[in-house]
Design an enzyme around this catalytic site. Structure first.
Site, PDB file in Angstrom:
ATOM      1  N   CYS A   1      49.697  60.680 110.490  1.00  0.00           N
ATOM      2  CA  CYS A   1      49.170  60.333 111.826  1.00  0.00           C
ATOM      3  C   CYS A   1      49.600  61.588 112.616  1.00  0.00           C
ATOM      4  O   CYS A   1      50.010  62.994 111.975  1.00  0.00           O
ATOM      5  CB  CYS A   1      49.865  59.165 112.607  1.00  0.00           C
ATOM      6  SG  CYS A   1      51.592  59.254 112.438  1.00  0.00           S
ATOM      7  N   THR A   2      49.566  61.724 113.896  1.00  0.00           N
ATOM      8  CA  THR A   2      49.929  62.885 114.821  1.00  0.00           C
ATOM      9  C   THR A   2      51.322  63.490 114.440  1.00  0.00           C
ATOM     10  O   THR A   2      51.381  64.560 114.085  1.00  0.00           O
ATOM     11  CB  THR A   2      49.645  62.580 116.228  1.00  0.00           C
ATOM     12  OG1 THR A   2      48.143  62.168 116.300  1.00  0.00           O
ATOM     13  CG2 THR A   2      49.677  63.798 116.846  1.00  0.00           C
TER      14      THR A   2
END
Length: 318
Positions: free
Chosen positions: A175-176
């Protein structure tokens, strides 16, 4: 550049979240930090911007607390504040997944450094899983990544069955910044998946330490920058204008406030459509005037950094 953007999280028990929120808010005010911080009984999550010196002081102060000694900051440069205001809020979870029983500090997927992730990602016995929302992975994602068609991370538990065909493989989540993977990988383990891994520090750390190799497109971020480049090795563009379909990476919000869809739209189409994502939105009577940016921030001309603290105290004393 004179400013920094800090992205961070830490899953750790916090006994008195209200008292901690008050103390942490005061610290951020003293250092003129702006951004969004979430406090919960399960830990701390934030993205803030500030001057180099103030960010250094903030990081040192946070890590001096034994509860956050293992916290890692992702640090990026910026020419100015990337947020207009400071918000420090108490919520049930530091990442909204509707999985309050999941405690990543007790059990979660195996953390992979950016170099370890890069070494594993192309193997035949591996599947890469993007646990982010659709508007994020449509802008940029790892080559050959499996996406789960979710509008919000709360939907992740309902999408897990789509990964059953890969149950015998090593599942590499990303994810980020890493926080969603903590809960996603822990939930996968709970659901019987055995070989579950996560990219430690997320896309941002991978870009900093591994050059972002094979991350296609840009990375969506939750601050005023909207999207950032992470790949300096083999960059490419994968996003397409929602109107004409040509490759582009310009994110806008639909000018119709009742839609407000976050989409990719090239400058030419945005001008023609007056910032609207469809004919219906362009004709809507409440459509906002398009100023060429495609962003519609709330007015902050009289922002008082003490107001958030005062408002919070008033709300809890009612």
């Amino acid at each position: 550049m004179d400013y920094r953007v800090l992205l961070y999280y830490c899953f750790t028990p916090i006994a008195d979240v209200e008292a901690f929120r008050e103390e942490h808010h005061r610290l951020c005010l003293q250092l003129d930090l702006r951004g969004r911080i979430i406090v919960a009984g399960e830990g701390l999550n934030g993205t803030v911007s500030g001057t180099v010196a103030n960010c250094e002081t903030y990081m040192q102060t946070v890590k001096a607390d034994p509860r956050f000694a293992a916290l890692e900051f992702k640090v990026e440069q910026a020419p100015a504040h990337t947020f207009q205001k400071l918000h420090v809020r108490v919520k049930p979870e530091i990442v909204h997944a509707d999985l309050p029983h999941i405690k990543p500090y007790e059990r979660t997927g195996t953390h992979l450094s950016p170099e370890e992730f890069r070494a594993l990602k192309d193997r035949d016995d591996v599947v890469i899983v993007d646990v982010r929302s659709d508007y994020e992975y449509n802008l940029g994602r790892f080559k050959n990544a499996v996406t789960l068609d979710i509008e919000n991370f709360r939907e992740f538990p309902d999408r897990v069955e789509r990964l059953r065909p890969f149950q015998d493989k090593k599942i590499l989540t990303y994810c980020t910044g890493g926080i969603k993977c903590e809960k996603a990988s822990a939930f996968l383990l709970e659901q019987g998946f055995e070989n579950v891994y996560q990219l430690h520090g997320g896309i941002i750390k991978y870009g900093i330490e591994a050059g972002g190799e094979d991350f296609e497109g840009k990375c969506y971020v939750f601050d005023g920058r909207v999207a950032v480049d992470v790949n300096t090795v083999n960059p490419t563009v994968i996003a397409q204008c929602v109107s004409c379909g040509r490759p582009d990476e310009r994110m806008v919000n639909c000018a119709n406030p009742h839609c407000n869809a976050h989409v990719v739209m090239c400058e030419s189409c945005a001008e023609q459509r007056e910032g609207a994502c469809s004919d219906a939105c362009q004709q809507h009577p409440d459509k906002r005037p398009y100023d060429g940016t495609g962003t519609y921030p709330k007015q902050s001309n009289h922002y008082n950094p003490e107001q958030g603290l005062a408002s919070y105290r008033a709300s809890v004393n009612r």
